[in-house]
Design a protein around this motif. Structure first.
Motif, PDB file in Angstrom:
ATOM      1  N   ARG A 146       0.851  -1.214   0.000  1.00 20.27           N
ATOM      2  CA  ARG A 146       0.000   0.000   0.000  1.00 20.27           C
ATOM      3  C   ARG A 146       0.876   1.249   0.000  1.00 20.27           C
ATOM      4  O   ARG A 146       0.633   2.201  -0.744  1.00 20.27           O
ATOM      5  CB  ARG A 146      -0.918   0.006   1.211  1.00 20.27           C
ATOM      6  CG  ARG A 146      -2.142  -0.827   1.045  1.00 20.27           C
ATOM      7  CD  ARG A 146      -3.142  -0.569   2.173  1.00 20.27           C
ATOM      8  NE  ARG A 146      -4.210  -1.528   2.086  1.00 20.27           N
ATOM      9  CZ  ARG A 146      -4.599  -2.329   3.071  1.00 20.27           C
ATOM     10  NH1 ARG A 146      -4.006  -2.252   4.249  1.00 20.27           N
ATOM     11  NH2 ARG A 146      -5.578  -3.170   2.896  1.00 20.27           N
ATOM     12  N   GLY A 147       1.887   1.255   0.863  1.00 24.84           N
ATOM     13  CA  GLY A 147       2.796   2.396   0.919  1.00 24.84           C
ATOM     14  C   GLY A 147       3.568   2.574  -0.370  1.00 24.84           C
ATOM     15  O   GLY A 147       3.766   3.698  -0.839  1.00 24.84           O
ATOM     16  N   LEU A 148       3.991   1.476  -0.964  1.00 21.74           N
ATOM     17  CA  LEU A 148       4.707   1.544  -2.239  1.00 21.74           C
ATOM     18  C   LEU A 148       3.815   2.126  -3.326  1.00 21.74           C
ATOM     19  O   LEU A 148       4.247   2.991  -4.094  1.00 21.74           O
ATOM     20  CB  LEU A 148       5.197   0.153  -2.641  1.00 21.74           C
ATOM     21  CG  LEU A 148       5.833   0.036  -4.022  1.00 21.74           C
ATOM     22  CD1 LEU A 148       7.070   0.919  -4.141  1.00 21.74           C
ATOM     23  CD2 LEU A 148       6.170  -1.423  -4.320  1.00 21.74           C
ATOM     24  N   LEU A 149       2.578   1.675  -3.385  1.00 25.94           N
ATOM     25  CA  LEU A 149       1.667   2.198  -4.405  1.00 25.94           C
ATOM     26  C   LEU A 149       1.430   3.691  -4.208  1.00 25.94           C
ATOM     27  O   LEU A 149       1.428   4.457  -5.174  1.00 25.94           O
ATOM     28  CB  LEU A 149       0.341   1.426  -4.392  1.00 25.94           C
ATOM     29  CG  LEU A 149      -0.642   1.782  -5.497  1.00 25.94           C
ATOM     30  CD1 LEU A 149      -0.037   1.602  -6.879  1.00 25.94           C
ATOM     31  CD2 LEU A 149      -1.913   0.938  -5.364  1.00 25.94           C
ATOM     32  N   ARG A 150       1.287   4.127  -2.957  1.00 25.21           N
ATOM     33  CA  ARG A 150       1.160   5.577  -2.687  1.00 25.21           C
ATOM     34  C   ARG A 150       2.396   6.310  -3.195  1.00 25.21           C
ATOM     35  O   ARG A 150       2.296   7.349  -3.838  1.00 25.21           O
ATOM     36  CB  ARG A 150       0.988   5.832  -1.189  1.00 25.21           C
ATOM     37  CG  ARG A 150      -0.416   5.765  -0.689  1.00 25.21           C
ATOM     38  CD  ARG A 150      -0.564   6.344   0.727  1.00 25.21           C
ATOM     39  NE  ARG A 150       0.373   5.792   1.684  1.00 25.21           N
ATOM     40  CZ  ARG A 150       0.164   4.684   2.405  1.00 25.21           C
ATOM     41  NH1 ARG A 150      -0.947   4.014   2.263  1.00 25.21           N
ATOM     42  NH2 ARG A 150       1.078   4.258   3.255  1.00 25.21           N
ATOM     43  N   HIS A 151       3.554   5.777  -2.904  1.00 23.71           N
ATOM     44  CA  HIS A 151       4.812   6.378  -3.344  1.00 23.71           C
ATOM     45  C   HIS A 151       4.878   6.464  -4.872  1.00 23.71           C
ATOM     46  O   HIS A 151       5.263   7.499  -5.421  1.00 23.71           O
ATOM     47  CB  HIS A 151       5.982   5.561  -2.804  1.00 23.71           C
ATOM     48  CG  HIS A 151       7.309   5.963  -3.350  1.00 23.71           C
ATOM     49  ND1 HIS A 151       8.016   7.040  -2.876  1.00 23.71           N
ATOM     50  CD2 HIS A 151       8.060   5.440  -4.353  1.00 23.71           C
ATOM     51  CE1 HIS A 151       9.142   7.159  -3.549  1.00 23.71           C
ATOM     52  NE2 HIS A 151       9.199   6.198  -4.458  1.00 23.71           N
ATOM     53  N   LEU A 152       4.502   5.394  -5.551  1.00 26.44           N
ATOM     54  CA  LEU A 152       4.573   5.372  -7.009  1.00 26.44           C
ATOM     55  C   LEU A 152       3.590   6.348  -7.632  1.00 26.44           C
ATOM     56  O   LEU A 152       3.891   6.968  -8.660  1.00 26.44           O
ATOM     57  CB  LEU A 152       4.325   3.961  -7.541  1.00 26.44           C
ATOM     58  CG  LEU A 152       5.394   2.932  -7.183  1.00 26.44           C
ATOM     59  CD1 LEU A 152       5.005   1.567  -7.720  1.00 26.44           C
ATOM     60  CD2 LEU A 152       6.767   3.355  -7.674  1.00 26.44           C
ATOM     61  N   ARG A 153       2.440   6.504  -7.027  1.00 28.26           N
ATOM     62  CA  ARG A 153       1.481   7.491  -7.538  1.00 28.26           C
ATOM     63  C   ARG A 153       2.041   8.895  -7.416  1.00 28.26           C
ATOM     64  O   ARG A 153       1.880   9.720  -8.297  1.00 28.26           O
ATOM     65  CB  ARG A 153       0.152   7.386  -6.784  1.00 28.26           C
ATOM     66  CG  ARG A 153      -0.674   6.203  -7.178  1.00 28.26           C
ATOM     67  CD  ARG A 153      -1.970   6.251  -6.431  1.00 28.26           C
ATOM     68  NE  ARG A 153      -2.771   5.084  -6.665  1.00 28.26           N
ATOM     69  CZ  ARG A 153      -3.741   4.713  -5.864  1.00 28.26           C
ATOM     70  NH1 ARG A 153      -4.040   5.405  -4.776  1.00 28.26           N
ATOM     71  NH2 ARG A 153      -4.473   3.654  -6.156  1.00 28.26           N
ATOM     72  N   LEU A 154       2.711   9.175  -6.308  1.00 28.58           N
ATOM     73  CA  LEU A 154       3.337  10.489  -6.131  1.00 28.58           C
ATOM     74  C   LEU A 154       4.464  10.660  -7.125  1.00 28.58           C
ATOM     75  O   LEU A 154       4.618  11.736  -7.722  1.00 28.58           O
ATOM     76  CB  LEU A 154       3.856  10.649  -4.698  1.00 28.58           C
ATOM     77  CG  LEU A 154       2.804  10.752  -3.596  1.00 28.58           C
ATOM     78  CD1 LEU A 154       3.480  10.769  -2.229  1.00 28.58           C
ATOM     79  CD2 LEU A 154       1.950  11.984  -3.790  1.00 28.58           C
ATOM     80  N   GLU A 155       5.261   9.609  -7.302  1.00 29.02           N
ATOM     81  CA  GLU A 155       6.359   9.664  -8.248  1.00 29.02           C
ATOM     82  C   GLU A 155       5.819   9.869  -9.666  1.00 29.02           C
ATOM     83  O   GLU A 155       6.327  10.661 -10.438  1.00 29.02           O
ATOM     84  CB  GLU A 155       7.168   8.376  -8.188  1.00 29.02           C
ATOM     85  CG  GLU A 155       8.352   8.340  -9.097  1.00 29.02           C
ATOM     86  CD  GLU A 155       9.131   7.056  -8.950  1.00 29.02           C
ATOM     87  OE1 GLU A 155       8.811   6.101  -9.676  1.00 29.02           O
ATOM     88  OE2 GLU A 155      10.045   7.025  -8.115  1.00 29.02           O
ATOM     89  N   GLU A 156       4.758   9.151  -9.979  1.00 30.33           N
ATOM     90  CA  GLU A 156       4.130   9.249 -11.294  1.00 30.33           C
ATOM     91  C   GLU A 156       3.603  10.655 -11.536  1.00 30.33           C
ATOM     92  O   GLU A 156       3.732  11.212 -12.621  1.00 30.33           O
ATOM     93  CB  GLU A 156       2.993   8.224 -11.365  1.00 30.33           C
ATOM     94  CG  GLU A 156       2.395   8.019 -12.722  1.00 30.33           C
ATOM     95  CD  GLU A 156       1.352   6.927 -12.679  1.00 30.33           C
ATOM     96  OE1 GLU A 156       0.201   7.242 -12.291  1.00 30.33           O
ATOM     97  OE2 GLU A 156       1.667   5.791 -13.010  1.00 30.33           O
ATOM     98  N   ALA A 157       3.018  11.262 -10.507  1.00 28.56           N
ATOM     99  CA  ALA A 157       2.455  12.604 -10.625  1.00 28.56           C
ATOM    100  C   ALA A 157       3.536  13.647 -10.892  1.00 28.56           C
ATOM    101  O   ALA A 157       3.288  14.671 -11.521  1.00 28.56           O
ATOM    102  CB  ALA A 157       1.674  12.971  -9.380  1.00 28.56           C
ATOM    103  N   SER A 158       4.761  13.395 -10.409  1.00 26.50           N
ATOM    104  CA  SER A 158       5.833  14.377 -10.588  1.00 26.50           C
ATOM    105  C   SER A 158       6.531  14.216 -11.950  1.00 26.50           C
ATOM    106  O   SER A 158       7.356  15.051 -12.308  1.00 26.50           O
ATOM    107  CB  SER A 158       6.858  14.249  -9.456  1.00 26.50           C
ATOM    108  OG  SER A 158       7.521  13.018  -9.529  1.00 26.50           O
TER     109      SER A 158
END
Length: 159
Positions: A146-158
């Motif tokens: 779950r934390g990884l997916l949150r991180h990847l979404r933030l990374e993807e957004a940037s």
């Protein structure tokens, strides 16, 4: 494409559960066209074998089917193919760091570093334990994924 490789010792317990649980989360989030997952082991003990029946049962209880996965060992090319290589414990991390090439692009670390308030926490190997250990391990893996997916979404957004 963001590629994530989950790693444990033999690739029949923790890492296939992580691969299956993470794939389900990615699919449910609608990011399956942009994020892919795989799993492997640092040891070649179970190459070609399906996941441990206890891991299959635990994943199935969470509505995830991992019966089609087969054990494989990490390869040198994985360090350039994947963006993230995430392992379950310090022994696996040490082994990965020793074999990682100097010019590898993958970020190598612990899966639990992505879970809330769990930096440095290891996911213990349930192989020699009882069935309850697999449930606890699946809970930890779920938190890390779950934390990884949150991180990847933030990374993807940037991007």
């Amino acid at each position: 494409m963001i590629r994530v490789l989950f790693v444990c010792l033999g690739n029949i317990c923790r890492s296939p559960m992580a691969e299956g649980l993470f794939r389900q989360m990615v699919q449910q989030s609608g990011h399956d066209a942009r994020i892919e997952a795989d799993s492997c082991g640092v040891g070649d003990y179970h190459v070609g074998e399906p996941p441990d029946p206890r891991a299959i049962r635990e994943a199935r209880q969470r509505e995830v089917d991992i019966t089609d996965l087969r054990g494989r060992v990490i390869r040198q090319e994985d360090f350039n193919h994947f963006n993230y290589i995430l392992c379950m414990d310090a022994d696996n991390l040490s082994a990965l760091q020793e074999m990682a090439p100097d010019n590898g692009r993958a970020q190598v670390g612990l899966l639990m570093d992505f879970a809330d308030d769990s930096t440095g926490v290891e996911i213990g190997d349930p192989y020699f334990g009882n069935t309850d250990n697999f449930g606890n391990v699946a809970d930890q893996i779920t938190a890390g994924c779950r934390g990884l997916l949150r991180h990847l979404r933030l990374e993807e957004a940037s991007d």
